[in-house]
Design an enzyme around this catalytic site. Structure first.
Site, PDB file in Angstrom:
ATOM      1  N   LYS A 129      -6.723   3.389  -2.909  1.00 25.29           N
ATOM      2  CA  LYS A 129      -7.066   3.414  -1.485  1.00 25.29           C
ATOM      3  C   LYS A 129      -7.255   4.856  -1.046  1.00 25.29           C
ATOM      4  O   LYS A 129      -6.472   5.735  -1.426  1.00 25.29           O
ATOM      5  CB  LYS A 129      -5.944   2.739  -0.697  1.00 25.29           C
ATOM      6  CG  LYS A 129      -6.105   2.737   0.807  1.00 25.29           C
ATOM      7  CD  LYS A 129      -4.954   1.967   1.461  1.00 25.29           C
ATOM      8  CE  LYS A 129      -4.948   2.099   2.977  1.00 25.29           C
ATOM      9  NZ  LYS A 129      -3.825   1.354   3.597  1.00 25.29           N
ATOM     10  N   LYS A 134     -10.198   0.487  -2.092  1.00 27.71           N
ATOM     11  CA  LYS A 134     -10.069   0.190  -0.665  1.00 27.71           C
ATOM     12  C   LYS A 134     -10.411   1.436   0.133  1.00 27.71           C
ATOM     13  O   LYS A 134      -9.820   2.496  -0.065  1.00 27.71           O
ATOM     14  CB  LYS A 134      -8.652  -0.271  -0.325  1.00 27.71           C
ATOM     15  CG  LYS A 134      -8.438  -0.525   1.175  1.00 27.71           C
ATOM     16  CD  LYS A 134      -7.049  -1.076   1.469  1.00 27.71           C
ATOM     17  CE  LYS A 134      -6.783  -1.189   2.964  1.00 27.71           C
ATOM     18  NZ  LYS A 134      -5.437  -1.748   3.274  1.00 27.71           N
ATOM     19  N   ASP A 181       0.870  -1.179   0.000  1.00 29.53           N
ATOM     20  CA  ASP A 181       0.000   0.000   0.000  1.00 29.53           C
ATOM     21  C   ASP A 181       0.903   1.223   0.000  1.00 29.53           C
ATOM     22  O   ASP A 181       1.491   1.570   1.028  1.00 29.53           O
ATOM     23  CB  ASP A 181      -0.898   0.017   1.238  1.00 29.53           C
ATOM     24  CG  ASP A 181      -2.033  -0.997   1.167  1.00 29.53           C
ATOM     25  OD1 ASP A 181      -1.962  -1.917   0.333  1.00 29.53           O
ATOM     26  OD2 ASP A 181      -2.979  -0.877   1.967  1.00 29.53           O
TER      27      ASP A 181
END
Length: 242
Positions: A163, A194, A101
């Site tokens: 995300k 996400k 991430d």
């Protein structure tokens, strides 16, 4: 509340599999990371998300488990040099990270250095190879038009997901963020979303599940799933005594 959850997620195992059980506090200890991994295994979470120094530990703790260790890259500010992010990504993968991430350089983007911002994203995605990269765009700093633009860049770079947040920004995820990201990914339906940052209650998690996110990042996963289990029990058909 339950009827707003996608039908495919209306059981504990499927709902739990939405979650990246997260511990990214600067004072997180090895014992807490071990506990995080144990909780994720018991609950059936998709992954645990930890700082890079704990990826070797998480990888060992999750050995022979379906739960994936995720490392953050350039976290939480995104302001590392691109070559430093690349090195961090490679080391995390070598240590056992099965997803990354990464945080974008928001300053590059907001300052008009769009080529540098895009290069930063693409470089980490490219060096990660087959390891999926979720790109954290820190939506609190952006308006919907900017969210759509950056989400498109992430897709074009080959990211697996966009995300919303680090959890260290001015705010966490919002449903408006999800809508803007989806709009940016309109031509790339294979790229996931996400939601993360500030998702600490079942009501909040259900809202994001209903919005169709592919993953939810939360440090409150244990409580959320406990409450979901209770909700399932309360709404289960009652057996007749006749």
């Amino acid at each position: 509340m339950l009827n707003t959850v996608p039908e495919s997620r209306r059981n504990l195992a499927a709902f739990a599999a939405l979650f990246d059980h997260t511990l990214l506090k600067p004072d997180a200890t090895p014992a807490q990371v071990r506990q995080l991994c144990q909780e994720a295994r018991e609950l059936g979470c998709k992954a645990v998300c930890v700082n890079p120094c704990y990826i070797p530990l998480a990888s060992r703790e999750l050995r022979d488990s379906a739960v994936m260790p995720i490392a953050v890259v350039g976290f939480p500010l995104g302001c590392n040099r691109t070559d430093v992010k690349i090195d961090e990504a490679l080391r995390a993968i070598a240590d056992g990270a099965r997803e990354l991430d990464m945080v974008i350089n928001s300053g590059y983007y907001l300052g008009g250095e769009t080529a540098a911002c895009r290069h930063d994203i693409a470089s980490v995605v490219r060096i990660a190879g087959k390891v999926p990269v979720k790109v954290i765009i820190e939506t609190a700093l952006l308006n919907p038009t900017q969210i759509r633009e950056i989400s498109l860049w992430c897709a074009e770079a080959g990211a697996s997901m966009v995300k919303t947040s680090t959890g260290f920004g001015a705010r966490g995820a919002s449903l408006g963020d999800i809508q803007a990201i989806r709009a940016g990914l309109a031509r790339h339906p294979d790229v996931g979303v996400k939601a993360s940052g500030g998702i600490r209650s079942l009501a909040s998690a259900v809202e994001f599940a209903a919005a169709g996110v592919d993953r939810i990042g939360s440090s409150a996963t244990v409580q959320i799933l406990s409450d979901f289990r209770k909700l399932l029990a309360e709404t289960a058909p009652k057996k007749s005594l006749v």
